[in-house]
Scaffold this motif. Structure first.
Motif, PDB file in Angstrom:
ATOM      1  N   PRO A  98       0.823  -1.216   0.000  1.00  0.00           N
ATOM      2  CA  PRO A  98       0.000   0.000   0.000  1.00  0.00           C
ATOM      3  C   PRO A  98       0.860   1.271   0.000  1.00  0.00           C
ATOM      4  O   PRO A  98       1.814   1.380   0.767  1.00  0.00           O
ATOM      5  CB  PRO A  98      -0.810  -0.119   1.295  1.00  0.00           C
ATOM      6  CG  PRO A  98      -0.901  -1.582   1.542  1.00  0.00           C
ATOM      7  CD  PRO A  98       0.391  -2.163   1.040  1.00  0.00           C
ATOM      8  N   GLN A  99       0.475   2.205  -0.883  1.00  0.00           N
ATOM      9  CA  GLN A  99       1.298   3.409  -1.056  1.00  0.00           C
ATOM     10  C   GLN A  99       0.842   4.490  -0.094  1.00  0.00           C
ATOM     11  O   GLN A  99       0.157   5.429  -0.491  1.00  0.00           O
ATOM     12  CB  GLN A  99       1.194   3.874  -2.497  1.00  0.00           C
ATOM     13  CG  GLN A  99       1.512   2.748  -3.468  1.00  0.00           C
ATOM     14  CD  GLN A  99       2.127   3.247  -4.748  1.00  0.00           C
ATOM     15  OE1 GLN A  99       2.141   4.432  -5.020  1.00  0.00           O
ATOM     16  NE2 GLN A  99       2.653   2.324  -5.543  1.00  0.00           N
ATOM     17  N   GLU A 100       1.216   4.347   1.172  1.00  0.00           N
ATOM     18  CA  GLU A 100       0.804   5.355   2.144  1.00  0.00           C
ATOM     19  C   GLU A 100       2.025   6.021   2.759  1.00  0.00           C
ATOM     20  O   GLU A 100       3.115   5.465   2.761  1.00  0.00           O
ATOM     21  CB  GLU A 100      -0.083   4.696   3.222  1.00  0.00           C
ATOM     22  CG  GLU A 100       0.508   3.402   3.739  1.00  0.00           C
ATOM     23  CD  GLU A 100      -0.538   2.476   4.348  1.00  0.00           C
ATOM     24  OE1 GLU A 100      -1.712   2.577   4.002  1.00  0.00           O
ATOM     25  OE2 GLU A 100      -0.146   1.655   5.181  1.00  0.00           O
ATOM     26  N   ASN A 101       1.838   7.210   3.291  1.00  0.00           N
ATOM     27  CA  ASN A 101       2.902   7.970   3.964  1.00  0.00           C
ATOM     28  C   ASN A 101       4.166   8.116   3.122  1.00  0.00           C
ATOM     29  O   ASN A 101       5.275   7.962   3.620  1.00  0.00           O
ATOM     30  CB  ASN A 101       3.268   7.303   5.308  1.00  0.00           C
ATOM     31  CG  ASN A 101       2.063   7.158   6.214  1.00  0.00           C
ATOM     32  OD1 ASN A 101       1.230   8.068   6.273  1.00  0.00           O
ATOM     33  ND2 ASN A 101       1.954   6.031   6.891  1.00  0.00           N
ATOM     34  N   GLY A 102       3.999   8.374   1.844  1.00  0.00           N
ATOM     35  CA  GLY A 102       5.165   8.611   0.987  1.00  0.00           C
ATOM     36  C   GLY A 102       5.794   7.349   0.422  1.00  0.00           C
ATOM     37  O   GLY A 102       6.759   7.425  -0.334  1.00  0.00           O
ATOM     38  N   TRP A 103       5.267   6.190   0.795  1.00  0.00           N
ATOM     39  CA  TRP A 103       5.868   4.935   0.310  1.00  0.00           C
ATOM     40  C   TRP A 103       5.333   4.581  -1.078  1.00  0.00           C
ATOM     41  O   TRP A 103       4.581   3.639  -1.257  1.00  0.00           O
ATOM     42  CB  TRP A 103       5.620   3.799   1.317  1.00  0.00           C
ATOM     43  CG  TRP A 103       6.485   3.971   2.521  1.00  0.00           C
ATOM     44  CD1 TRP A 103       6.138   4.503   3.715  1.00  0.00           C
ATOM     45  CD2 TRP A 103       7.878   3.654   2.619  1.00  0.00           C
ATOM     46  NE1 TRP A 103       7.216   4.553   4.568  1.00  0.00           N
ATOM     47  CE2 TRP A 103       8.299   4.033   3.910  1.00  0.00           C
ATOM     48  CE3 TRP A 103       8.827   3.105   1.740  1.00  0.00           C
ATOM     49  CZ2 TRP A 103       9.615   3.871   4.348  1.00  0.00           C
ATOM     50  CZ3 TRP A 103      10.135   2.943   2.173  1.00  0.00           C
ATOM     51  CH2 TRP A 103      10.512   3.330   3.466  1.00  0.00           C
ATOM     52  N   ASP A 104       5.792   5.359  -2.063  1.00  0.00           N
ATOM     53  CA  ASP A 104       5.381   5.060  -3.435  1.00  0.00           C
ATOM     54  C   ASP A 104       6.190   3.865  -3.951  1.00  0.00           C
ATOM     55  O   ASP A 104       7.070   3.339  -3.254  1.00  0.00           O
ATOM     56  CB  ASP A 104       5.548   6.294  -4.326  1.00  0.00           C
ATOM     57  CG  ASP A 104       6.974   6.830  -4.320  1.00  0.00           C
ATOM     58  OD1 ASP A 104       7.892   6.114  -3.870  1.00  0.00           O
ATOM     59  OD2 ASP A 104       7.171   7.970  -4.764  1.00  0.00           O
ATOM     60  N   THR A 105       5.879   3.451  -5.174  1.00  0.00           N
ATOM     61  CA  THR A 105       6.529   2.274  -5.761  1.00  0.00           C
ATOM     62  C   THR A 105       8.047   2.367  -5.686  1.00  0.00           C
ATOM     63  O   THR A 105       8.738   1.445  -5.255  1.00  0.00           O
ATOM     64  CB  THR A 105       6.102   2.146  -7.242  1.00  0.00           C
ATOM     65  OG1 THR A 105       4.671   2.194  -7.284  1.00  0.00           O
ATOM     66  CG2 THR A 105       6.587   0.858  -7.857  1.00  0.00           C
ATOM     67  N   GLU A 106       8.563   3.512  -6.126  1.00  0.00           N
ATOM     68  CA  GLU A 106      10.013   3.694  -6.198  1.00  0.00           C
ATOM     69  C   GLU A 106      10.665   3.566  -4.822  1.00  0.00           C
ATOM     70  O   GLU A 106      11.684   2.923  -4.665  1.00  0.00           O
ATOM     71  CB  GLU A 106      10.288   5.082  -6.799  1.00  0.00           C
ATOM     72  CG  GLU A 106      11.617   5.212  -7.480  1.00  0.00           C
ATOM     73  CD  GLU A 106      11.849   4.198  -8.596  1.00  0.00           C
ATOM     74  OE1 GLU A 106      12.995   3.787  -8.743  1.00  0.00           O
ATOM     75  OE2 GLU A 106      10.895   3.794  -9.307  1.00  0.00           O
ATOM     76  N   ARG A 107      10.041   4.162  -3.814  1.00  0.00           N
ATOM     77  CA  ARG A 107      10.629   4.123  -2.476  1.00  0.00           C
ATOM     78  C   ARG A 107      10.608   2.706  -1.901  1.00  0.00           C
ATOM     79  O   ARG A 107      11.552   2.271  -1.233  1.00  0.00           O
ATOM     80  CB  ARG A 107       9.907   5.111  -1.541  1.00  0.00           C
ATOM     81  CG  ARG A 107      10.652   5.302  -0.227  1.00  0.00           C
ATOM     82  CD  ARG A 107       9.995   6.294   0.696  1.00  0.00           C
ATOM     83  NE  ARG A 107      10.065   7.661   0.188  1.00  0.00           N
ATOM     84  CZ  ARG A 107       9.869   8.741   0.932  1.00  0.00           C
ATOM     85  NH1 ARG A 107       9.600   8.629   2.219  1.00  0.00           N
ATOM     86  NH2 ARG A 107       9.925   9.937   0.412  1.00  0.00           N
ATOM     87  N   GLN A 108       9.546   1.988  -2.163  1.00  0.00           N
ATOM     88  CA  GLN A 108       9.480   0.594  -1.702  1.00  0.00           C
ATOM     89  C   GLN A 108      10.581  -0.245  -2.348  1.00  0.00           C
ATOM     90  O   GLN A 108      11.274  -1.015  -1.683  1.00  0.00           O
ATOM     91  CB  GLN A 108       8.112  -0.010  -2.039  1.00  0.00           C
ATOM     92  CG  GLN A 108       6.966   0.598  -1.238  1.00  0.00           C
ATOM     93  CD  GLN A 108       5.648  -0.088  -1.555  1.00  0.00           C
ATOM     94  OE1 GLN A 108       5.600  -1.282  -1.822  1.00  0.00           O
ATOM     95  NE2 GLN A 108       4.556   0.664  -1.541  1.00  0.00           N
ATOM     96  N   LYS A 109      10.718  -0.077  -3.657  1.00  0.00           N
ATOM     97  CA  LYS A 109      11.734  -0.852  -4.368  1.00  0.00           C
ATOM     98  C   LYS A 109      13.138  -0.528  -3.857  1.00  0.00           C
ATOM     99  O   LYS A 109      13.977  -1.419  -3.703  1.00  0.00           O
ATOM    100  CB  LYS A 109      11.659  -0.555  -5.877  1.00  0.00           C
ATOM    101  CG  LYS A 109      10.472  -1.214  -6.550  1.00  0.00           C
ATOM    102  CD  LYS A 109      10.123  -0.539  -7.857  1.00  0.00           C
ATOM    103  CE  LYS A 109      10.821  -1.151  -9.044  1.00  0.00           C
ATOM    104  NZ  LYS A 109      10.210  -0.674 -10.317  1.00  0.00           N
ATOM    105  N   GLU A 110      13.386   0.746  -3.622  1.00  0.00           N
ATOM    106  CA  GLU A 110      14.704   1.150  -3.126  1.00  0.00           C
ATOM    107  C   GLU A 110      14.955   0.617  -1.717  1.00  0.00           C
ATOM    108  O   GLU A 110      16.065   0.229  -1.388  1.00  0.00           O
ATOM    109  CB  GLU A 110      14.844   2.679  -3.149  1.00  0.00           C
ATOM    110  CG  GLU A 110      15.046   3.243  -4.528  1.00  0.00           C
ATOM    111  CD  GLU A 110      16.272   2.661  -5.239  1.00  0.00           C
ATOM    112  OE1 GLU A 110      17.379   2.701  -4.677  1.00  0.00           O
ATOM    113  OE2 GLU A 110      16.106   2.142  -6.365  1.00  0.00           O
TER     114      GLU A 110
END
Lengths: 206, 542
Positions: A135-147
């Protein structure tokens, strides 16, 4: 699930350490502990170990503790992180907030923290994190999760394959200075190198 | 080590005593003939050649003055400290990895952790525009560099095959080829043989016999982690100590933060930071040899009222046309042990696919290397670059002695959009960090696919199975390309900037195209040629 066995069960790379140069010996010995933590709290250490259990398929407490200690050391050093994508927080912040986020994601789905869900559920979470599918919450977009996955996996796998017990298990001859390797040709080994107990390279493909 | 001031961190690498060189500077209060920023492959050669000619020369290096015996270890994790780990912002479809992947830190720079593969470029590498109608020609030809290739190979006693089949130079090399070759190199050569592909032992800047009080290689395998026996060449152990003996000065742990410009619009020296304090070194000539990211970054960060867009940047091309090599790894599993960890990593190569082949649907080409590995390098790249982790990685690593590996060194065409710029984020010196954008083009991708397929065929021809590919890149070139036209290039054919006559840029950043060969020998040949030019110019001016 079937346990994957070492082909070199009788090999102990540490038995060779008197042959290593003193600097290498000191460096490798430190990986056997004891460790001091500067950044990670006790709970954060457990979260790192839980992630490492899945990413590295490691279950020995001593190795997991070394992995957590390595992550801690890397997060406390002033050294840079070589590269970072624009918009991604610095590694220390990324990982510390990421460990908390793992807990939140687990709670969101299972009403339990990451440490309390089943190993297969932890694995499923990490597989989603790798592709940015949580889930993309609190700034955790796809890119940030992958990184987050990439940086964590890099630190964990680096530590796993720097532990001498793992070197023994995979049949790695290891440090060889000053004596070097003499018989390097295909099929030849120096007398002190590990030999597979059974020639099971033919085993299961992947 | 404390976190309070990260500018002091680099000074704690030493296990032995440091000497207080900032209190005992040779040219501190005066103007040196030349100051060199960065003591890697290019800077080391320049320092030595200029000192040999009697010039007062100072080399300033951001990282430590390594002592191999106390600073290196037979350990992959420890060796990460040898890399330039300062954070760069990396963006684009194929965002690059830096650190140990391509960037050295400390005296010796990248030569401390390079694989030692020592190739010349071929004639066609300098004429891609003429031959293939794309990119740009170099302002020099193979013949211009040939005498410098000879010089460098002889000086460091490159070992190589009796007959090198590709390009204009077929040997002989100063020292005999390395023997024996490793299991992985043997598998590669057999696979090539089965398919009618020519292969040879690798030309290497690694000794096959004693030279200059250094022993031949002991096949320890840690070329990328710093050579402990000093069998592998680096400017740390060769050029720099010889330059110091001739009177050159080395200031290590000193980060150059700005190139100084005088009122006439010429450069007058550099400003640098050591242990948190700022110093200056005045010089008649400034040579920037800080590699393909830091060189453009320093030029851009040195912008001043006379040069508001950065130094040497009237063309707007500082930082542009950055190129890596595609460096994909192909692994396959065998029924017998290969033991990737043994021996010099690259002991066998093929350049049968080098340059343009009209029968292929892409231009330019690649080299193939039998390429050894240690556990961390193999496992980390598999996890982060190929998505192989968890149970699958564990299964592979428990059988890792049964894997062979071939690595691609693929030419990447220059694109203006692949570039180094300044980001909005600053480092510990308050200087904007570099932001590097990179994406492969269509030709690059076709070339990579072809190379990967060829690796699979070679490994498959001798029984390799369960192959997997780990995408990777290696080396960096371009960013301050050379050329005759000041509006389309940053430096001239002697690495002298078009805009400021006493500012030289000499490192891999001046490359116009990337070739498909490891760049170190070409960097060093360019440096030796640039040194000759500076010496000649100095004599003219008396």
């Amino acid at each position: 699930m079937k346990k994957i066995e070492s082909l070199y069960p009788d090999y102990d790379v540490l038995a060779l350490r008197d042959e290593w140069d003193a600097n290498t010996r000191t460096i490798v010995n430190k990986r056997l502990g004891p460790f001091q933590f500067q950044v990670l709290s006790g709970r954060q250490q457990e979260l790192v170990k839980a992630v490492a259990t899945q990413v590295a398929v490691e279950d020995r407490e001593e190795v997991l503790t070394w992995i957590a200690a390595h992550v801690d050391e890397q997060l406390s050093t002033a050294q840079g992180e070589s590269q970072r994508k624009p918009g991604i927080p610095p590694r220390r912040e990324l990982i510390l907030t990421g460990l908390e986020a793992l807990d939140e994601w687990a709670k969101g789905k299972f009403f339990k923290g990451f440490l309390s869900i089943k190993p297969e559920q932890q694995l499923e979470f990490l597989e989603l994190l790798e592709v940015g599918g949580l889930p993309q919450e609190n700034g955790w977009d796809t890119e940030r999760q992958k990184e987050l996955f990439k940086k964590l996996a890099s630190l964990i796998i680096s530590a796993e394959y720097s532990h001498p017990w793992v070197w023994s298990e995979i049949g790695y001859g290891g440090p060889a200075y000053p004596r070097g390797y003499v018989r390097v040709e295909l099929g030849l080994t120096d007398p002190w190198e590990p030999k597979p107990s059974v020639d099971s390279g033919k085993g299961e493909g992947r | 080590m404390t976190d309070s001031d990260s500018r002091q961190r680099c000074c704690d690498h030493y296990h032995r005593e440091r000497y207080p060189h900032l209190e005992k500077r040779k040219f501190g209060g005066e103007e040196a003939d030349a100051v060199i920023v960065g003591l890697g492959a290019a800077g080391g050669v320049l320092l030595y050649e200029l000192a040999k000619a009697g010039l007062d020369v100072v080399g300033i290096e951001a990282g430590p003055f390594w002592d191999p015996q106390s600073d290196f270890a037979s350990d992959e994790l420890h060796a990460q400290t040898l890399a330039w780990n300062d954070t760069r912002l990396s963006t684009g479809q194929n965002a690059l990895q830096f650190g140990a992947n391509n960037s050295g830190r400390g005296v010796g720079g990248g030569t401390v952790h390079f694989t030692g593969v020592f190739y010349r470029f071929q004639e066609s590498d300098f004429r891609v525009r003429t031959l293939d109608g794309t990119a740009e020609d170099w302002p020099i030809s193979y013949e211009d560099l040939a005498p410098y290739y000879d010089k460098i190979e002889n000086e460091i006693k490159v070992s190589g095959p009796r007959e090198f089949p590709w390009g204009p130079f077929h040997g002989p090399y100063p020292y005999p080829e390395r023997s024996p070759i490793s299991g992985n190199a043997e598998i590669f050569r057999r696979g090539c043989e089965a398919l009618g592909i020519r292969s040879t032992t690798a030309p290497l800047a690694i000794l096959s016999a004693p030279f200059d009080a250094r022993p031949p290689c002991i096949n320890r395998g840690f070329c990328n982690q710093g050579c402990l026996p000093n069998a592998k060449f680096s400017t740390l152990i060769h050029h720099v100590p010889k330059a110091i003996a001739l009177g050159a000065e080395v200031l290590s742990d000193s980060m150059v933060t700005r190139i100084l410009v005088d009122q006439r619009g010429r450069v007058s020296g550099v400003e640098f930071n050591h242990d948190g304090r700022y110093y200056e070194q005045k010089a008649k000539v400034v040579i920037v040899s800080a590699f393909a990211v830091e060189t453009p970054r320093l030029l851009l960060n040195s912008a001043c009222s006379q040069f508001p867009d950065g130094l040497a940047n009237s063309s707007g091309l500082v930082g542009k046309y950055l190129m890596p090599h595609s460096g994909h790894d192909v692994y396959a599993r065998f029924d017998q042990e290969i033991r990737l960890y043994k021996g010099t990593p690259v002991l066998a190569v093929s350049q049968d696919f080098y340059g343009t082949d009209p029968n292929r649907d892409f231009i330019r080409g690649y080299s193939l290397h039998a390429h050894g590995s240690r556990p961390l390098g193999m496992a980390v790249k598999a996890a982060t670059n190929a998505g192989i982790w968890g149970r699958r990685l564990r299964e592979i690593m428990l059988h890792w002695n049964y894997y062979a590996r071939i690595t691609l060194v693929g030419e990447v065409l220059p694109e203006i959009t692949n570039c180094v710029t300044l980001s909005g984020e600053t480092d510990e010196y308050g200087l904007p960090r570099a932001e590097v954008h990179f994406a492969y083009g269509e030709n690059d991708q076709k070339l990579i696919n072809h190379g990967i397929q060829k690796c699979r065929e070679i490994l498959g021809a001798v029984g390799g199975r369960d192959a997997f590919v780990v995408p990777d890149s290696a080396h960096l070139m371009g960013g301050c390309r050379m050329g005759d036209d000041p509006s389309r290039s940053v430096v001239n054919k002697f690495c002298q900037s078009h805009d400021i006559p006493n500012l030289y840029i000499c490192d891999a950043s001046v490359f116009v195209t990337s070739g498909a060969a490891n760049p170190t020998e070409t960097v060093m040949a360019l440096a030796a040629r640039t040194a000759d030019h500076i010496i000649r110019e100095g004599k003219k001016q008396g």
